[in-house]
Design a protein around this motif. Structure first.
Motif, PDB file in Angstrom:
ATOM      1  N   ASN A  15     -25.089 -20.813  13.972  1.00 16.83           N
ATOM      2  CA  ASN A  15     -25.134 -19.534  14.719  1.00 16.83           C
ATOM      3  C   ASN A  15     -25.917 -18.539  13.720  1.00 16.83           C
ATOM      4  O   ASN A  15     -26.334 -17.411  14.401  1.00 16.83           O
ATOM      5  N   PHE A  16     -25.598 -18.374  12.351  1.00 14.85           N
ATOM      6  CA  PHE A  16     -26.179 -17.347  11.774  1.00 14.85           C
ATOM      7  C   PHE A  16     -27.482 -17.650  11.049  1.00 14.85           C
ATOM      8  O   PHE A  16     -27.947 -16.643  10.209  1.00 14.85           O
ATOM      9  N   SER A  17     -28.019 -18.822  11.069  1.00  7.52           N
ATOM     10  CA  SER A  17     -29.177 -19.249  10.332  1.00  7.52           C
ATOM     11  C   SER A  17     -30.123 -18.163  10.844  1.00  7.52           C
ATOM     12  O   SER A  17     -30.500 -17.920  11.919  1.00  7.52           O
ATOM     13  N   GLY A  18     -31.078 -17.755   9.671  1.00  4.08           N
ATOM     14  CA  GLY A  18     -32.172 -16.804  10.122  1.00  4.08           C
ATOM     15  C   GLY A  18     -31.743 -15.392  10.299  1.00  4.08           C
ATOM     16  O   GLY A  18     -32.668 -14.419  10.128  1.00  4.08           O
ATOM     17  N   LYS A  19     -30.232 -14.932  10.312  1.00  2.00           N
ATOM     18  CA  LYS A  19     -30.081 -13.625  10.436  1.00  2.00           C
ATOM     19  C   LYS A  19     -29.623 -13.117   8.985  1.00  2.00           C
ATOM     20  O   LYS A  19     -29.801 -13.855   7.992  1.00  2.00           O
ATOM     21  N   ASN A  20     -29.583 -11.789   8.914  1.00  2.00           N
ATOM     22  CA  ASN A  20     -29.200 -11.355   7.537  1.00  2.00           C
ATOM     23  C   ASN A  20     -27.864 -11.123   7.130  1.00  2.00           C
ATOM     24  O   ASN A  20     -27.052 -11.281   7.951  1.00  2.00           O
ATOM     25  N   PHE A  21     -27.536 -11.155   5.899  1.00  2.00           N
ATOM     26  CA  PHE A  21     -26.141 -11.197   5.628  1.00  2.00           C
ATOM     27  C   PHE A  21     -25.177 -10.113   6.036  1.00  2.00           C
ATOM     28  O   PHE A  21     -24.352 -10.008   6.096  1.00  2.00           O
ATOM     29  N   SER A  22     -25.997  -9.047   6.235  1.00  2.00           N
ATOM     30  CA  SER A  22     -25.222  -7.756   6.504  1.00  2.00           C
ATOM     31  C   SER A  22     -24.667  -7.999   8.087  1.00  2.00           C
ATOM     32  O   SER A  22     -23.581  -7.493   8.314  1.00  2.00           O
ATOM     33  N   GLU A  23     -25.608  -8.375   8.855  1.00  2.00           N
ATOM     34  CA  GLU A  23     -25.153  -8.527  10.255  1.00  2.00           C
ATOM     35  C   GLU A  23     -24.102  -9.739  10.178  1.00  2.00           C
ATOM     36  O   GLU A  23     -23.059  -9.458  10.880  1.00  2.00           O
ATOM     37  N   PHE A  24     -24.109 -10.775   9.211  1.00  2.00           N
ATOM     38  CA  PHE A  24     -22.879 -11.747   9.424  1.00  2.00           C
ATOM     39  C   PHE A  24     -21.536 -10.963   8.744  1.00  2.00           C
ATOM     40  O   PHE A  24     -20.591 -11.412   9.423  1.00  2.00           O
ATOM     41  N   LYS A  25     -21.771 -10.149   7.731  1.00  2.00           N
ATOM     42  CA  LYS A  25     -20.483  -9.570   7.106  1.00  2.00           C
ATOM     43  C   LYS A  25     -19.981  -8.574   8.175  1.00  2.00           C
ATOM     44  O   LYS A  25     -18.611  -8.694   8.280  1.00  2.00           O
ATOM     45  N   ASN A  26     -20.778  -8.006   8.881  1.00  2.00           N
ATOM     46  CA  ASN A  26     -20.213  -7.127   9.958  1.00  2.00           C
ATOM     47  C   ASN A  26     -19.303  -7.912  11.165  1.00  2.00           C
ATOM     48  O   ASN A  26     -18.211  -7.729  11.584  1.00  2.00           O
ATOM     49  N   GLN A  27     -19.653  -9.050  11.410  1.00  2.22           N
ATOM     50  CA  GLN A  27     -19.088 -10.028  12.511  1.00  2.22           C
ATOM     51  C   GLN A  27     -17.920 -10.693  11.828  1.00  2.22           C
ATOM     52  O   GLN A  27     -16.979 -10.681  12.269  1.00  2.22           O
ATOM     53  N   LEU A  28     -17.817 -10.977  10.391  1.00  2.00           N
ATOM     54  CA  LEU A  28     -16.800 -11.434   9.859  1.00  2.00           C
ATOM     55  C   LEU A  28     -15.794 -10.432   9.805  1.00  2.00           C
ATOM     56  O   LEU A  28     -14.550 -10.747   9.723  1.00  2.00           O
ATOM     57  N   SER A  29     -16.156  -9.279   9.293  1.00  2.00           N
ATOM     58  CA  SER A  29     -15.134  -8.222   9.230  1.00  2.00           C
ATOM     59  C   SER A  29     -14.231  -7.976  10.503  1.00  2.00           C
ATOM     60  O   SER A  29     -13.320  -7.781  10.688  1.00  2.00           O
ATOM     61  N   ASP A  30     -15.327  -8.068  11.681  1.00  2.00           N
ATOM     62  CA  ASP A  30     -14.737  -7.962  13.113  1.00  2.00           C
ATOM     63  C   ASP A  30     -13.681  -8.921  13.184  1.00  2.00           C
ATOM     64  O   ASP A  30     -12.530  -8.773  13.950  1.00  2.00           O
ATOM     65  N   LEU A  31     -13.960 -10.289  13.000  1.00  3.13           N
ATOM     66  CA  LEU A  31     -13.121 -11.306  13.311  1.00  3.13           C
ATOM     67  C   LEU A  31     -11.762 -11.376  12.408  1.00  3.13           C
ATOM     68  O   LEU A  31     -10.754 -11.381  12.928  1.00  3.13           O
ATOM     69  N   LEU A  32     -12.029 -10.665  11.219  1.00  5.58           N
ATOM     70  CA  LEU A  32     -10.733 -10.667  10.189  1.00  5.58           C
ATOM     71  C   LEU A  32      -9.981  -9.476  10.993  1.00  5.58           C
ATOM     72  O   LEU A  32      -8.602 -10.019  10.914  1.00  5.58           O
ATOM     73  N   VAL A  33     -10.331  -8.541  11.197  1.00  7.00           N
ATOM     74  CA  VAL A  33      -9.564  -7.431  11.682  1.00  7.00           C
ATOM     75  C   VAL A  33      -8.903  -7.700  12.906  1.00  7.00           C
ATOM     76  O   VAL A  33      -7.747  -7.400  12.936  1.00  7.00           O
ATOM     77  N   LYS A  34      -9.681  -8.429  13.785  1.00  4.46           N
ATOM     78  CA  LYS A  34      -9.014  -8.997  15.042  1.00  4.46           C
ATOM     79  C   LYS A  34      -7.738  -9.780  14.743  1.00  4.46           C
ATOM     80  O   LYS A  34      -6.760  -9.751  15.377  1.00  4.46           O
ATOM     81  N   LYS A  35      -7.913 -10.759  13.860  1.00  2.94           N
ATOM     82  CA  LYS A  35      -6.945 -11.657  13.392  1.00  2.94           C
ATOM     83  C   LYS A  35      -5.756 -11.312  12.470  1.00  2.94           C
ATOM     84  O   LYS A  35      -4.496 -11.470  12.618  1.00  2.94           O
ATOM     85  N   ILE A  36      -6.087 -10.280  11.376  1.00  3.54           N
ATOM     86  CA  ILE A  36      -5.267 -10.192  10.346  1.00  3.54           C
ATOM     87  C   ILE A  36      -4.584  -8.879  10.729  1.00  3.54           C
ATOM     88  O   ILE A  36      -3.150  -8.629  10.425  1.00  3.54           O
ATOM     89  N   GLU A  37      -5.225  -7.768  11.355  1.00  4.11           N
ATOM     90  CA  GLU A  37      -4.688  -6.480  11.170  1.00  4.11           C
ATOM     91  C   GLU A  37      -3.371  -6.497  12.223  1.00  4.11           C
ATOM     92  O   GLU A  37      -2.388  -5.771  11.872  1.00  4.11           O
ATOM     93  N   PRO A  38      -3.341  -7.155  13.277  1.00  2.25           N
ATOM     94  CA  PRO A  38      -1.993  -7.417  13.934  1.00  2.25           C
ATOM     95  C   PRO A  38      -0.817  -7.923  13.275  1.00  2.25           C
ATOM     96  O   PRO A  38       0.340  -7.698  13.100  1.00  2.25           O
TER      97      PRO A  38
END
Length: 333
Positions: free
Chosen positions: A267-290
């Motif tokens: 899914n993330f092959s060829g993309k840059n790390f900053s884009e991946f980190k943004n998506q990882l942050s969004d997923l973590l916030v969605k799962k962990i913040e509640p």
């Protein structure tokens, strides 16, 4: 036929993403399966193998219960209790320590790791900890125990103790020999600062871990500062063997997203790390913040948490006390 599941979590305070993905998320899935009977124990007797501050320990017991409930474990479906509330655990540990053999305990690698070089100064409890763990499991006739890599050896010991007791006293399957439940497609969660070290609350820098009480800003900041390497996103899983920090972050994403590491890499092959980190942050916030918000809410309602523990102790005690009474009969007490 449903499974009888027993598992425990130490009340060390500040439970983090490693605890959640390594154990608690799996507990929620097991709790939600109507065929399973689940018992989740706050193992406070195990916690005192190293010295604890009594006030902190009391708070940490409540925080562990709050984390269970906030993560989605329903105390109406499963038994949640603290180990010290049920005397059969201590009694069972003594009886089973007379069944276990010194040679078996001497092989336990976790004691060697935790005691370090000066094992003469380690507590006897730290050494005999796996026998108490065996009692925890065997008192409830558990058929299955969720285990991580670091506990597999302890479960093997539990199985040996059960078989020896049954053989010694000519009891056919009186102590149920439990099976391990190993999570599939789970990546061990490592420090955000060092991909070779396990995520831990004992690491000095708070930036090394995502705590389950972290808010959105803290999560986003920690992922932004998480260590990576200068190379582009990997294009194969094999590459990750040499890139520990990238492997860890991709593993966290996969575990949270219930996807395979292979599909995340694709899914993330060829993309840059900053884009991946943004998506990882969004997923973590969605799962962990509640979970974080719910933990804080529950910690403000101590009487509710104490009531859950009291009810859980009563239910657990009604099972464990019958088993220990039968064990005493078999022994001739």
């Amino acid at each position: 036929m449903g499974k009888k599941i027993f598992s425990g979590v130490q009340p060390t305070g500040n439970l983090h993403l490693g605890n959640y993905l390594g154990a608690i998320k799996n507990f929620v899935d097991l709790n939600n399966d109507p065929d399973n009977d689940c018992i989740f124990c706050v193992v406070d007797l195990h916690a005192i193998t190293v010295k604890q501050d009594p006030k902190e320990l009391k708070n940490n017991i409540r925080e562990t219960v709050a984390t269970f409930i906030a993560s989605g474990i329903d105390p109406k479906k499963s038994i949640i209790f603290n180990q010290s509330g049920v005397a059969a655990h201590s009694e069972g540990a003594w009886i089973l320590s007379c069944v276990a053999r010194m040679g078996w305990l001497n092989r336990m690698t976790q004691f060697k790791e935790k005691a370090g070089k000066d094992k003469e100064k380690a507590s006897v409890g730290l050494y005999s900890y796996p026998v108490l763990m065996a009692a925890d499991i065997l008192l409830y006739d558990a058929t299955h125990v969720p285990v991580g890599d670091d506990q597999k050896q302890h479960l093997e010991l539990c199985r040996d103790i059960a078989q020896k007791f049954n053989n010694d006293f000519d009891q056919d399957n009186f102590l149920q020999v439990p099976e391990p439940l190993i999570q599939k497609e789970f990546s061990r969660i490592m420090s955000l600062k060092d991909g070779s070290k396990k995520m831990s609350k004992s690491e000095l820098s708070d930036l090394s871990r995502i705590n389950l009480t972290d808010d959105r800003d803290a999560i986003e900041n920690k992922i932004k500062k998480a260590k990576t390497d200068p190379l582009p996103m990997p294009s194969s899983v094999e590459e990750l063997n040499e890139r520990l920090e990238a492997r860890n972050l991709l593993g966290i994403y996969s575990s949270l997203n219930n996807s395979t590491l292979q599909s995340t890499v694709d899914n993330f092959s060829g993309k840059n790390f900053s884009e991946f980190k943004n998506q990882l942050s969004d997923l973590l916030v969605k799962k962990i913040e509640p979970i974080s918000l719910e933990i804080k809410k529950l910690l403000n309602d101590r009487p509710y948490l104490d009531k859950i523990l009291l009810e859980g102790v009563e239910k657990a005690n009604s099972i464990a006390s019958k088993k220990i009474d039968r064990i005493k009969e078999i022994l001739g007490f």
